[in-house]
Design a protein around this motif. Sequence first.
Motif, PDB file in Angstrom:
ATOM      1  N   CYS A 370       0.855  -1.184   0.000  1.00  0.00           N
ATOM      2  CA  CYS A 370       0.000   0.000   0.000  1.00  0.00           C
ATOM      3  C   CYS A 370       0.897   1.242   0.000  1.00  0.00           C
ATOM      4  CB  CYS A 370      -0.886   0.016   1.240  1.00  0.00           C
ATOM      5  SG  CYS A 370      -1.785   1.567   1.403  1.00  0.00           S
ATOM      6  N   ILE A 372       0.240   4.100   0.822  1.00  0.00           N
ATOM      7  CA  ILE A 372      -0.097   5.036   1.885  1.00  0.00           C
ATOM      8  C   ILE A 372       0.361   4.504   3.242  1.00  0.00           C
ATOM      9  CG2 ILE A 372      -1.987   6.260   3.021  1.00  0.00           C
ATOM     10  CD1 ILE A 372      -3.515   5.766   0.302  1.00  0.00           C
ATOM     11  N   HIS A 373       0.090   3.227   3.481  1.00  0.00           N
ATOM     12  CA  HIS A 373       0.417   2.680   4.795  1.00  0.00           C
ATOM     13  C   HIS A 373       1.603   1.731   4.798  1.00  0.00           C
ATOM     14  CE1 HIS A 373      -3.959   3.653   4.835  1.00  0.00           C
ATOM     15  NE2 HIS A 373      -3.541   4.349   5.868  1.00  0.00           N
ATOM     16  N   THR A 375       1.683  -1.303   3.986  1.00  0.00           N
ATOM     17  CA  THR A 375       1.340  -2.646   4.452  1.00  0.00           C
ATOM     18  C   THR A 375       1.248  -3.550   3.231  1.00  0.00           C
ATOM     19  OG1 THR A 375      -0.937  -1.946   4.314  1.00  0.00           O
ATOM     20  CG2 THR A 375       0.051  -1.990   6.497  1.00  0.00           C
ATOM     21  N   CYS A 388      -6.093  -3.100   1.412  1.00  0.00           N
ATOM     22  CA  CYS A 388      -5.111  -2.765   2.436  1.00  0.00           C
ATOM     23  C   CYS A 388      -5.734  -3.067   3.786  1.00  0.00           C
ATOM     24  CB  CYS A 388      -4.733  -1.290   2.343  1.00  0.00           C
ATOM     25  SG  CYS A 388      -3.833  -0.684   3.776  1.00  0.00           S
ATOM     26  N   VAL A 390      -5.514  -1.776   6.496  1.00  0.00           N
ATOM     27  CA  VAL A 390      -5.959  -0.618   7.282  1.00  0.00           C
ATOM     28  C   VAL A 390      -7.436  -0.333   6.989  1.00  0.00           C
ATOM     29  CG1 VAL A 390      -5.534   1.864   7.703  1.00  0.00           C
ATOM     30  CG2 VAL A 390      -3.624   0.321   7.403  1.00  0.00           C
ATOM     31  N   HIS A 392      -9.027  -0.164   3.318  1.00  0.00           N
ATOM     32  CA  HIS A 392      -9.452   0.488   2.074  1.00  0.00           C
ATOM     33  C   HIS A 392      -8.956  -0.318   0.888  1.00  0.00           C
ATOM     34  CE1 HIS A 392      -5.440   2.104   1.014  1.00  0.00           C
ATOM     35  NE2 HIS A 392      -5.250   1.971   2.316  1.00  0.00           N
TER      36      HIS A 392
HETATM   37 ZN   LIG Z   1      -3.361   1.399   3.111  1.00  0.00          ZN
END
Ligand SMILES: [Zn+2]
Length: 497
Positions: A370, A372-373, A375, A388, A390, A392
């Motif tokens: 991901c 953004i995160h 992961t 993901c 988290v 999303h």
């Molecule tokens: Zn994410």
Amino acid sequence: MLRRAVAVELEISKDISKLLYSVESAYLSIVREVVTYAVVSNITSVTQLQRLFYSKYRQEYPNLNSQLVIQAIRQAAQIAKTFLRRKRKGLVHKPYPEVRSVSIRFTEIAWSYEQFIKSIAPVRVWISPISTGKRGRGSKRFEVWLRPHKRFWQYWWKVLTGEAELASILLIKRKGGKWYAIFIFELKPKKEEPKSIVTFDINENTVAVSKIDLPTTVDKVASWNRQYMVPELYTIKTDFGRLASRYEKVRNAIIEKLKPGFALPSGKYVNVTNTREYRKQVRKLREKDRKVGRVRHVANELTKTPAIIVTEELGENPQESMIEDIMKDELRHRIKQTPFKALEKAVEDKALERGSKIFRVSSYRNSRVCPIHFTRLEETNDWHTLYCSVGHYVNRDYASVLNMAWKTTPRSWTKGVWWNMKREMNWREYEDKHNPVIPQNIVQYIHAVLKTFKASEQCPAVLARGKPMNPAGRADEGWARSPPKKEEASKALKSTY
Ligand SMILES: [Zn+2]
């Protein structure tokens, strides 16, 4: 040095056309014979081949300008060399290269180069394909008129302004019943300040793009306006895969139609694809032309403004590594037809011409993480949509282009990604390695943009464009759209945020 070949049709009389036909056939048979010899005996040195063949062909074709004999042998050496290299890499399976057609090479002594480059608006050339004197000395000049077009004049203008030079070799080539002169222009690469950072990723039917605009003052960290620091994400539709399967259907139909005509008495069929009739019909489809057109379109789009262009490191034969685990014949074929290398090469070429720089990053886990995160992403039942943990969805292609952008900022990438992957890393090795292509201030800027992107809570919505409902199987990339125009793009971005 960048090269551009421009073909200009020749206006010639029947007599000269006849003459060129006979010159072409002599030239072609020299190339063919020398290529075969070179491949069989594994001799590709030009000097050696000249020594072996020059006088033989001077005797065989006493009227041919000796310059053309030399060029034919050179050309053969090149073809043989390329063939043997590809053969060593296992990329070709034929015993010899098939030389179907050639372009006749005229060196500066065999055409009116000196005169030509002195002209402000050249409209004719003199070529000397045959010799008149005894033992090939002295040659006869033939005047040939050109039908120059816009593209030729554009390059000629560059010659006049010193931005390009005309190469001294002129190629004469026949296509159908028409003759063309091919001029080679050598362009000087432009140097420009990059205006954006473009990351792209080639897929079967689309090219995914992320674009980060660079403000004119990248240095002044304080003046970076957070509001504009959002990467723009879009896809360019290419449909290479779809084009390939459509053409395959048409080709199969042609085979079925021709089959009855090639039945053997035993009831079996000759391999229709080897027949002249089949080749003729397939040629009419102009599959290659359409593909080349699309490749050019993408290259143009990606290099519109001077940019730092980031893309994945492609192997020698990206198709092979992609289809390793794909069993389905049809999909294998479509991936084989995706012109990864050609597209990359076209982008690189155009980039140089327009003052952009291309930069390659490893493909390691590009669409596994991901952006953004950091992961690990999970598969969903839609091939393009990943999940993901988290909470999303992420579009696979956008994850890939954003992760490539992250990779230009080595520190954050190694820390972010490999840390979460619980992988033993030698941080030093990565941290100390300054990226030699992208200036440090720009790297900082990319980092800042991606961090803003990371902080934005709405971003995941942008990332997930596809619905996670499609049944898996065929990679359906139909939602791709053509690149947005300026206003549309900002509108589209606003509406999705
Ligand atoms: Zn994410």
